[in-house]
Write an enzyme that holds these catalytic residues in place. Structure first.
Site, PDB file in Angstrom:
ATOM      1  N   SER A 127      96.783  70.811   1.333  1.00  0.00           N
ATOM      2  CA  SER A 127      97.707  69.683   1.242  1.00  0.00           C
ATOM      3  C   SER A 127      97.683  68.929   2.556  1.00  0.00           C
ATOM      4  CB  SER A 127      99.129  70.193   0.963  1.00  0.00           C
ATOM      5  OG  SER A 127     100.074  69.147   1.053  1.00  0.00           O
TER       6      SER A 127
ATOM      7  N   TYR B  37     106.596  75.665   2.094  1.00  0.00           N
ATOM      8  CA  TYR B  37     105.333  75.260   1.481  1.00  0.00           C
ATOM      9  C   TYR B  37     104.294  74.920   2.542  1.00  0.00           C
ATOM     10  CZ  TYR B  37     101.968  72.610  -1.282  1.00  0.00           C
ATOM     11  OH  TYR B  37     100.821  72.147  -1.859  1.00  0.00           O
TER      12      TYR B  37
END
Length: 289
Positions: free
Chosen positions: A136, A149
């Site tokens: 990400s 996350y």
């Protein structure tokens, strides 16, 4: 054409990627935790397109071993592993319980390790292979409310940095894909904290994560180019490049953040090569462009 295993094949990135690869003649197998329930429609569509589906839980070692073995048997081999299964989390960091953090890391980090340990003996024995990973943009930087996350994706990036060097001598190339935020069902399944007592201590600030999430949703609605199909296109493009000449990191973003992450990646690339050169092991970086 390649024999490809995609973990989390029914998800927001997995399904369009599988369909794009099948359309180009690749053989694809993919894992789901269960063929039934919310995955049933996606599984039916994928199987109709030619994908082989195996049930596999990346948070369980025996299940991961069995699932990878079943996928290799169904494909008659394995050339490409796409570590795509993942879970998100969102909320004020203090409110995230240790158990919630463990759940996220068990999928995004330890789950990848389970699948790698199940797959690598086959790839090493044949002397070549390609391993892709879904990271990400916030696996490179941290933004508010995504702390757990981001931490899991930072950890993933560190692990893959090591795999890149340690597997290069076995002809196994490593490729990290770094998407920006995408409008997928990923957001619906996020781990969110449930600690009203602590939340009360944040007063009005406790409302900010919800407002921030709403703003992100509006931004994504206004950015039609930011769609999961961009990930599928990136994977297809990577697999069309010659073995050993694929970039280590590929940013996929149309929100304007991507160029800054690419600049960061370029600097880290140079720093990493310099450090490894100082230790006389820079050749361990040569497999990836």
């Amino acid at each position: 054409m390649a024999k490809v295993l995609i973990t989390g094949i029914a998800g927001g990135f997995g399904k369009p990627t599988a369909l794009a690869l099948l359309d180009r003649g690749h053989e694809v197998a993919g894992s789901v935790r269960s063929r039934a329930g919310r995955n049933a429609a996606a599984v039916a569509e994928l199987e109709a397109a030619g994908a082989r589906i195996v049930e596999m839980d990346v948070t369980d070692t025996a299940s991961s071993d069995a699932g990878v073995s079943a996928a290799i048997a169904a494909l008659g081999g394995l050339d490409v592993l796409f570590n795509n299964a993942g879970i998100g989390s969102y909320g004020i960091q203090e409110l995230m319980s240790p158990e919630d953090m463990t759940r996220v890391f068990d999928v995004n980090v330890t789950g990848v390790q389970r699948v790698m340990r199940a797959s690598l003996p086959h790839l090493r024995a044949q002397g070549h292979g390609t391993v892709l990973y879904t990271s990400s943009l916030i696996g490179r930087i941290a933004t508010p409310f995504y702390g757990t996350y981001s931490a899991s994706k930072w950890a993933l990036e560190a692990i893959v940095e090591c795999y890149r060097t340690e597997l290069s001598g076995f002809g196994i190339e490593s490729c990290i894909i770094e998407p920006g935020a995408m409008p997928t069902a990923f957001f619906d399944g996020m781990v969110a904290p449930d600690d009203p007592g602590r939340e009360a201590g944040y007063g009005e600030f406790a409302q900010v994560p919800g407002m921030s999430a709403a703003g992100l949703a509006q931004m994504l609605d206004a950015t039609p180019a930011q769609r999961p199909e961009r990930i599928a296109e990136a994977v297809v493009a990577l697999l069309e490049l010659p073995h050993g000449r694929k970039p280590f990191r590929t940013v996929v973003d149309h929100t304007g953040v991507g160029p800054e992450i690419e600049r960061y990646n370029d600097v880290l690339h140079d720093v990493t090569r310099t450090v490894l050169t100082n230790f006389g092991i820079e050749r361990m970086l040569d497999l990836n462009a």
